[in-house]
Motif scaffolding. Structure first.
Motif, PDB file in Angstrom:
ATOM      1  N   MET A  69       0.841  -1.202   0.000  1.00  0.00           N
ATOM      2  CA  MET A  69       0.000   0.000   0.000  1.00  0.00           C
ATOM      3  C   MET A  69       0.879   1.256   0.000  1.00  0.00           C
ATOM      4  SD  MET A  69      -2.980  -1.130   2.716  1.00  0.00           S
ATOM      5  CE  MET A  69      -3.688   0.529   2.782  1.00  0.00           C
ATOM      6  N   TYR A  70       1.927   1.238   0.788  1.00  0.00           N
ATOM      7  CA  TYR A  70       2.875   2.353   0.845  1.00  0.00           C
ATOM      8  C   TYR A  70       3.475   2.595  -0.533  1.00  0.00           C
ATOM      9  CZ  TYR A  70       6.505   5.188   3.249  1.00  0.00           C
ATOM     10  OH  TYR A  70       7.319   6.201   3.702  1.00  0.00           O
ATOM     11  N   ASP A  71       3.819   1.501  -1.229  1.00  0.00           N
ATOM     12  CA  ASP A  71       4.349   1.601  -2.587  1.00  0.00           C
ATOM     13  C   ASP A  71       3.323   2.254  -3.507  1.00  0.00           C
ATOM     14  OD1 ASP A  71       6.330   0.670  -4.762  1.00  0.00           O
ATOM     15  OD2 ASP A  71       4.461  -0.272  -5.418  1.00  0.00           O
ATOM     16  N   TRP A  72       2.056   1.876  -3.380  1.00  0.00           N
ATOM     17  CA  TRP A  72       1.012   2.462  -4.215  1.00  0.00           C
ATOM     18  C   TRP A  72       0.855   3.949  -3.930  1.00  0.00           C
ATOM     19  CZ3 TRP A  72      -3.935   4.608  -3.334  1.00  0.00           C
ATOM     20  CH2 TRP A  72      -4.683   4.803  -4.496  1.00  0.00           C
ATOM     21  N   TYR A  73       0.892   4.331  -2.650  1.00  0.00           N
ATOM     22  CA  TYR A  73       0.796   5.745  -2.299  1.00  0.00           C
ATOM     23  C   TYR A  73       1.927   6.554  -2.937  1.00  0.00           C
ATOM     24  CZ  TYR A  73      -2.412   4.319   1.480  1.00  0.00           C
ATOM     25  OH  TYR A  73      -3.454   3.802   2.206  1.00  0.00           O
ATOM     26  N   LEU A  74       3.106   5.942  -3.039  1.00  0.00           N
ATOM     27  CA  LEU A  74       4.271   6.624  -3.593  1.00  0.00           C
ATOM     28  C   LEU A  74       4.311   6.575  -5.118  1.00  0.00           C
ATOM     29  CD1 LEU A  74       7.003   5.396  -1.066  1.00  0.00           C
ATOM     30  CD2 LEU A  74       6.042   7.704  -1.215  1.00  0.00           C
ATOM     31  N   GLY A  75       3.296   5.951  -5.727  1.00  0.00           N
ATOM     32  CA  GLY A  75       3.250   5.876  -7.183  1.00  0.00           C
ATOM     33  C   GLY A  75       4.030   4.719  -7.759  1.00  0.00           C
ATOM     34  N   GLY A  76       4.366   3.713  -6.924  1.00  0.00           N
ATOM     35  CA  GLY A  76       5.132   2.571  -7.401  1.00  0.00           C
ATOM     36  C   GLY A  76       4.275   1.559  -8.143  1.00  0.00           C
ATOM     37  N   LYS A  77       4.936   0.550  -8.686  1.00  0.00           N
ATOM     38  CA  LYS A  77       4.279  -0.488  -9.494  1.00  0.00           C
ATOM     39  C   LYS A  77       4.236  -1.843  -8.790  1.00  0.00           C
ATOM     40  CE  LYS A  77       4.022   2.395 -13.020  1.00  0.00           C
ATOM     41  NZ  LYS A  77       2.727   2.972 -13.443  1.00  0.00           N
ATOM     42  N   ASP A  78       4.849  -1.942  -7.627  1.00  0.00           N
ATOM     43  CA  ASP A  78       4.978  -3.242  -6.956  1.00  0.00           C
ATOM     44  C   ASP A  78       3.876  -3.435  -5.929  1.00  0.00           C
ATOM     45  OD1 ASP A  78       7.450  -4.209  -8.255  1.00  0.00           O
ATOM     46  OD2 ASP A  78       8.302  -2.420  -7.324  1.00  0.00           O
ATOM     47  N   ASN A  79       2.648  -3.420  -6.416  1.00  0.00           N
ATOM     48  CA  ASN A  79       1.492  -3.639  -5.567  1.00  0.00           C
ATOM     49  C   ASN A  79       0.438  -4.367  -6.386  1.00  0.00           C
ATOM     50  OD1 ASN A  79      -0.275  -1.320  -6.792  1.00  0.00           O
ATOM     51  ND2 ASN A  79       1.668  -0.339  -6.249  1.00  0.00           N
ATOM     52  N   TYR A  80      -0.616  -4.803  -5.704  1.00  0.00           N
ATOM     53  CA  TYR A  80      -1.643  -5.624  -6.339  1.00  0.00           C
ATOM     54  C   TYR A  80      -3.004  -4.946  -6.218  1.00  0.00           C
ATOM     55  CZ  TYR A  80       2.012  -9.115  -6.471  1.00  0.00           C
ATOM     56  OH  TYR A  80       3.197  -9.770  -6.727  1.00  0.00           O
ATOM     57  N   PRO A  81      -4.006  -5.405  -6.986  1.00  0.00           N
ATOM     58  CA  PRO A  81      -5.325  -4.772  -6.920  1.00  0.00           C
ATOM     59  C   PRO A  81      -5.876  -4.648  -5.509  1.00  0.00           C
ATOM     60  CG  PRO A  81      -5.222  -6.222  -8.818  1.00  0.00           C
ATOM     61  CD  PRO A  81      -3.939  -6.418  -8.063  1.00  0.00           C
ATOM     62  N   VAL A  82      -5.628  -5.653  -4.666  1.00  0.00           N
ATOM     63  CA  VAL A  82      -6.142  -5.587  -3.301  1.00  0.00           C
ATOM     64  C   VAL A  82      -5.498  -4.441  -2.522  1.00  0.00           C
ATOM     65  CG1 VAL A  82      -4.433  -7.222  -2.352  1.00  0.00           C
ATOM     66  CG2 VAL A  82      -6.676  -6.991  -1.265  1.00  0.00           C
ATOM     67  N   ASP A  83      -4.223  -4.141  -2.808  1.00  0.00           N
ATOM     68  CA  ASP A  83      -3.540  -3.029  -2.142  1.00  0.00           C
ATOM     69  C   ASP A  83      -4.074  -1.690  -2.644  1.00  0.00           C
ATOM     70  OD1 ASP A  83      -1.626  -4.869  -0.871  1.00  0.00           O
ATOM     71  OD2 ASP A  83      -0.859  -5.119  -2.913  1.00  0.00           O
ATOM     72  N   GLU A  84      -4.262  -1.592  -3.959  1.00  0.00           N
ATOM     73  CA  GLU A  84      -4.815  -0.361  -4.521  1.00  0.00           C
ATOM     74  C   GLU A  84      -6.233  -0.111  -4.017  1.00  0.00           C
ATOM     75  OE1 GLU A  84      -5.948   1.707  -8.813  1.00  0.00           O
ATOM     76  OE2 GLU A  84      -4.672  -0.086  -8.765  1.00  0.00           O
ATOM     77  N   ALA A  85      -7.041  -1.179  -3.960  1.00  0.00           N
ATOM     78  CA  ALA A  85      -8.427  -1.022  -3.502  1.00  0.00           C
ATOM     79  C   ALA A  85      -8.472  -0.476  -2.084  1.00  0.00           C
ATOM     80  CB  ALA A  85      -9.155  -2.361  -3.583  1.00  0.00           C
TER      81      ALA A  85
END
Length: 268
Positions: free
Chosen positions: A20-36
């Motif tokens: 989730m932290y990666d998604w917040y930072l604009g990274g690519k190493d996350n999954y749909p469940v983390d983005e959701a």
């Protein structure tokens, strides 16, 4: 890396704080469940990505301060997915001989560990797969690289709010610090509900339903992690106000209070 590591097994059925932290930072190493789940957090408080970047900037500034004040060994627990510049880049820019051990319990971080190990020829960088809830394993792994007769900076950035009181968060930090010599430091940042109680309560409930612990502590509860240590000025502070002169400001960090605390303490 030291020793043989098992192939990573990544659970994509529920969100993980590092991803989730990666998604917040604009990274690519996350999954749909983390983005959701990340989007649900954004709906509660749109400043969450700014908070993630503020924590990252706090790590940069504290590492720079420590290296400028003679620290040459770093133990970073709860490393997260690599985002440049990593801690060792900051430390080794100032002290090429600096030794850094990264530690995380998320297998996806292990999958990217090679990126964490590209340091200077003079220094050392290693990665350890371990959980802060098992401090003896963290310490045993770190001893293979770090000299515990010399000061070590223990970095716990945006980690402790994922460790509950039931898991003994304060006792775990005490155990880690107990094995480090005089002159060592604790660096920590932590989310709080002090400034946004309603939003924080809703976020805690949503994450709990998804199997993620979020233990938002007050200023007093956070300060307890530094009991027995000498706080570096300015003491416990909102993270972006801790020695802001040591780094560039994060866009949006001044748009209201960033709900968190950060501090650095020295072991006498």
């Amino acid at each position: 890396m030291t020793g043989q590591q098992p192939p990573p097994t990544i659970d994509t059925s529920r969100p993980h704080p590092a991803r989730m932290y990666d998604w917040y930072l604009g990274g690519k190493d996350n999954y749909p469940v983390d983005e959701a789940m990340g989007r649900q957090m954004l709906a509660l408080d749109p400043r969450v990505p700014v908070m993630a970047r503020v924590n990252r900037a706090f790590m940069h500034r504290t590492t720079r301060w420590l290296a400028e004040h003679g620290v040459r060994q770093f133990l970073d627990v709860g490393t997260g997915i690599p985002t440049e510049p990593n801690l060792h880049r900051i430390a080794q820019e100032i002290a090429p001989e600096a030794r850094v051990v990264y530690c995380d319990n998320d297998p996806i971080v292990l999958a990217h560990a090679a990126a964490l190990l590209k340091g200077t020829d003079e220094g050392v960088t290693e990665y350890l797969q371990a959980d802060v809830r098992d401090p003896d394993a963290v310490l045993a792994g770190a001893r293979a690289t770090l000299d515990f007769d010399r000061p070590v900076a223990l970095s716990l950035i945006a980690l402790l709010h994922f460790v509950s009181d039931e898991d003994g968060a304060h006792e775990l930090v005490g155990r880690l610090l107990s094995q480090l010599p005089s002159g060592s430091y604790l660096v920590a940042s932590h989310a709080t509900a002090d400034f946004t109680p309603e939003e924080s309560r809703a976020a805690t409930e949503k994450l709990k339903a998804a199997g993620v612990t979020l233990a938002l502590r007050s200023r007093e509860e956070f300060t307890r992690f530094f009991d027995g240590l000498e706080l570096v000025e300015p003491g416990v502070e909102v993270p972006h106000l801790w020695h802001p002169e040591l780094g560039e400001p994060v866009p949006g960090q001044d748009d209201g209070v960033i709900p968190g605390y950060g501090a650095v303490g020295r072991k006498p």
